[in-house]
Design an enzyme around this catalytic site. Structure first.
Site, PDB file in Angstrom:
ATOM      1  N   ASP A  88     -10.150  13.131 155.420  1.00  0.00           N
ATOM      2  CA  ASP A  88     -10.945  12.699 154.273  1.00  0.00           C
ATOM      3  C   ASP A  88     -11.575  13.924 153.624  1.00  0.00           C
ATOM      4  OD1 ASP A  88     -12.565  11.524 152.399  1.00  0.00           O
ATOM      5  OD2 ASP A  88     -13.401  10.010 153.750  1.00  0.00           O
ATOM      6  N   HIS A 131      -9.400   8.892 152.953  1.00  0.00           N
ATOM      7  CA  HIS A 131     -10.573   8.122 152.529  1.00  0.00           C
ATOM      8  C   HIS A 131     -10.177   6.651 152.446  1.00  0.00           C
ATOM      9  CE1 HIS A 131     -14.591   8.033 150.869  1.00  0.00           C
ATOM     10  NE2 HIS A 131     -14.190   7.442 149.762  1.00  0.00           N
ATOM     11  N   SER A 134     -17.185   4.573 151.374  1.00  0.00           N
ATOM     12  CA  SER A 134     -17.452   5.545 150.320  1.00  0.00           C
ATOM     13  C   SER A 134     -18.879   5.373 149.803  1.00  0.00           C
ATOM     14  CB  SER A 134     -16.403   5.417 149.208  1.00  0.00           C
ATOM     15  OG  SER A 134     -16.423   6.548 148.371  1.00  0.00           O
TER      16      SER A 134
END
Length: 755
Positions: free
Chosen positions: A468, A498, A348
């Site tokens: 995602d 994610h 991320s």
């Protein structure tokens, strides 16, 4: 469980023999396959003095225990080897399987039996049911002693470093930026975990603005309201200038230099891939960066000031920047323990900074592991001239994220001294992001790393999920394709959301990273080659395949229809409020043809592997002078699909020797009614391109092109694809309840599936 072995490096019989002997396996080049196998299995029972008893409790076939087999004249066969190998790997006969041959075939057991020592060598490198390789399991049980030195097996470092006697120290690296404009270069806190050795070691660096804490309450107060009108933008062309990312030359003048850090720590949050390599002789470094707790400066959220501050840490590891033992700046300290070679890690925002750091071309950054990272911040918070919130976070924007990560304010004294100036800065940032129009501008251009992809020198490893919708796949797709053709790059493209993938049962990701890190950071000539693209097949569980690329040029064209159809943008207030309160209810209705949408179903007339961006060419008109179009493509059908969130299995994954143990994970294969393949959104005023804003004339036909999020997905002949065309997306876009319609001439519209 299925075996997907990408980390094993084929070796010669001589190398297999030498490595087995070095680990204490008393095999011989002159002994029979059966004798070597018996010696190997007896060594496995490290906690038994009487290994005969242990062998009696295992079986060689359904009628013979293993001790009786070894005492017999029977030769070692593929069937016996396979059955015993399963037991070595933690599978229990009559519980996990009854037919070992069928079970091995179903699991795609990677070893082709030929009676050689190579079989035993590869078996050690094979994953057990617990998720650890057999060799890692045995090392954790003290097969070999802790030596605080490197021991390699099959081109990978083993857990021979003492994680109970680590150096835990903090330094403050001087960056080349002054983001709070106080006249001093910002210092950033660096938290270091490193082996207690007297030779230089490389480092895994995680650049995480979350590392030292976050300010969630303040961020929540800034969350934006999604309800509002889609504004008409003035027509025109957006102009941009190329950002300058060159940093001033660092001052390396030592100040009362010392060799020992004065600040230590007891605990810090860690990333388990770093932990795994820490036990194998690679230091672990965590940096929160500017504007965070116990660092200096303001949170600049994705620009190259933030990136250069992280880069300064790599420079310090290579003697090109200064660090101090405290923020008082009274003593400098060098990284005399560091080899200077670094890989970045994390998912991320952490993966985002890996992408960004790679584009600086900094010397010493040998490898980047960018997991679900942003490559252009516009593509995180915007899309094609629209506000498009990241999946699951409607109302978030870069100003709310800035507030979330500005943890410097959690120190009351820092708040007292800097909050007024910070709030003025945040107001400027909130204006610059331009939520009013949703257009690409210089602010977003300054946070677009793709334009500097040609500067990347490090080996790059990406991981990303097809599901995602937070950091959407466009981010990895455009970065992967923009990298220099000569650069070594790799992509693990899975079917999750994610999420991290280093603890998955079905793939030896961390072992693959071990082999690459040994090659790139330790200079080990292990001959390891990782495929360019490793894709998780969506049609069955725990199945991975090698592909040549991400994004193909061939296209299958599907005509959308023979008539016109319209999408009403307006909902009754009760329904509009329901969807706004719970966007999942909107998605449920949308996919089941119960929301305002054009729903088109197509039965495929051939097998196809979609690879790239599904393209829509639509002839549309709006009943007013504005409008947006949203689209999603799904596979429909009540059957099993890979769910996007991994399920936790047992707490069995050991990252060293009973060190930082974690739960094994895997995407479950579950019954469902559909699977989202891809989606996309477009402001009709940006129908030409991102930098061109055109007027929309009411009831005038326009031809638009919309590239949906890139993906890799394999449906079969006879499967049903559903294309849903609609306007407002209650999860992602502005929630405009104006009473207008968008009409699509289906006879002049088509969908192209790349393959």
């Amino acid at each position: 469980m299925k075996f997907n072995q990408f980390s094993y490096i084929p070796v010669s019989p001589e190398t297999a023999y030498q490595e087995l002997r070095s680990l204490g396996f008393e095999v011989s080049l002159d002994a029979s396959a059966k004798a070597n196998f018996e010696s190997f299995v007896r060594k496995y029972f490290l906690f038994f003095e009487d290994t005969d008893l242990a062998l009696k409790n295992w079986i060689a076939d359904p009628e013979t225990d293993l001790l009786s087999f070894f005492q017999s004249d029977r030769p070692l066969t593929a069937e016996v080897f396979g059955l015993v190998a399963l037991q070595l790997l933690g599978f229990v006969p009559n519980v996990d399987f009854t037919d070992s041959v069928a079970f091995l075939e179903k699991m795609a057991f990677p070893i082709a039996f030929d009676g050689s020592l190579n079989n035993l060598h590869q078996l050690l490198a094979t994953r057990t049911q617990s998720g650890n390789t057999l060799i890692d399991q045995l090392v954790a049980q003290d097969l070999i002693p802790i030596s605080n030195d490197y021991v390699f097996f099959n081109g990978k470092s083993l857990a021979t470093f003492d994680t109970n006697q680590l150096h835990r120290e903090v330094v403050y690296v001087e960056t080349p930026v002054d983001t709070d404009k106080d006249g001093l270069l910002d210092l950033v806190k660096v938290t270091i975990l490193r082996p207690n050795v007297d030779f230089p070691v490389p480092a895994m660096m995680t650049a995480s603005p979350y590392q030292q804490g976050t300010n969630e309450p303040s961020s929540d107060k800034l969350t934006h309201k999604m309800e509002g009108d889609l504004l008409v933008k003035p027509a025109g062309k957006i102009s941009l200038s190329r950002p300058e990312i060159k940093a001033p030359e660092a001052d390396l003048t030592p100040i009362n230099p010392v060799t020992k850090a004065e600040e230590r720590f007891a605990h810090t949050d860690t990333y388990t891939l770093n932990d795994y390599m820490l036990a194998r002789g690679v230091a672990s470094i965590y940096v929160s960066g500017v504007g965070t707790f116990n660092s200096e400066g303001f949170m600049t959220s994705g620009d190259y000031q933030q990136v250069l501050a992280y880069k300064a840490v790599i420079d310090w590891l290579n003697g090109r920047a200064r660090a101090f033992t405290s923020r008082s700046r009274q003593h400098t300290i060098t990284a005399d323990w560091a080899s200077g070679k670094v890989t970045t890690t994390g998912l991320s925002y952490l993966g985002t900074m890996s992408n960004a750091l790679a584009t600086t071309g900094v010397d010493g950054l040998e490898m980047v592991i960018a997991e679900a990272g942003i490559s252009s911040w516009y593509d995180y918070y915007r899309e094609n001239g629209l506000l498009v919130s990241p999946g699951g976070y409607p109302g978030e924007d870069l100003d709310t994220l800035t507030e979330f990560t500005y943890s410097r304010a959690l120190l009351a004294g820092e708040y007292l001294r800097h909050q007024k100036d910070y709030e003025a800065y945040l107001n400027e940032l909130s204006t610059a992001i331009d939520r009013k129009h949703g257009d690409y501008n210089q602010f977003w251009h300054d946070r677009n790393y793709v334009q500097f992809a040609d500067r990347v020198k490090a080996t790059v490893v990406f991981t990303h999920g097809s599901q995602d919708w937070n950091v959407k796949p466009i981010n990895v797709y455009q970065m992967f394709r923009a990298l220099p053709k000569s650069l070594e790059k790799h992509l693990f493209f899975h079917n999750g959301a994610h999420v991290y993938m280093n603890a998955w049962q079905s793939i030896d990701f961390r072992e693959s990273m071990n082999a690459l890190i040994c090659q790139k950071l330790l200079g080990l000539d292990n001959g390891y080659t990782l495929p360019t693209v490793i894709w998780q097949n969506n049609q069955s569980e725990q199945t991975w395949e090698v592909l040549d690329n991400f994004g193909h040029d061939n296209g299958k064209h599907i005509q959308l229809g023979k008539s016109e159809a319209s999408i009403a943008n307006h909902y009754e207030e009760e329904i509009f409020a329901k969807y706004g309160k719970a966007y999942q209810s909107f998605k449920d209705d949308l996919f089941m043809d119960k929301a305002n949408a054009i729903t088109l179903d197509f039965e495929l007339d051939q097998d196809i592997q979609i690879n790239g961006r599904v393209h829509l060419e639509l002839r549309v008109k709006s009943s007013t002078n504005r409008g947006l179009i949203s689209a999603q493509v799904l596979e429909m059908g009540d059957k099993k699909y890979l769910a996007p969130i991994p399920e936790l299995k047992r707490m069995s994954l050991d990252n060293g020797r009973l060190f930082k143990e974690e739960a094994l994970r895997e995407l479950p294969f579950k019954q469902a009614k559909y699977r989202v393949i891809t989606k996309g959104h477009l402001n009709l005023q940006n129908r030409k391109d991102l930098l061109s804003i055109e007027n929309v004339t009411p009831n005038e036909w326009m031809t638009i092109g919309l590239d949906l999020q890139p993906t890799i997905y394999k449906p079969n002949k006879g499967d049903k694809l559903r294309l849903v065309l609609y306007t407002t997306d209650f999860e992602h876009t502005i929630r405009d309840n104006s009473d207008y319609e968008v009409t699509v001439d289906l006879s002049q519209s088509k969908m192209t599936l790349p393959y």
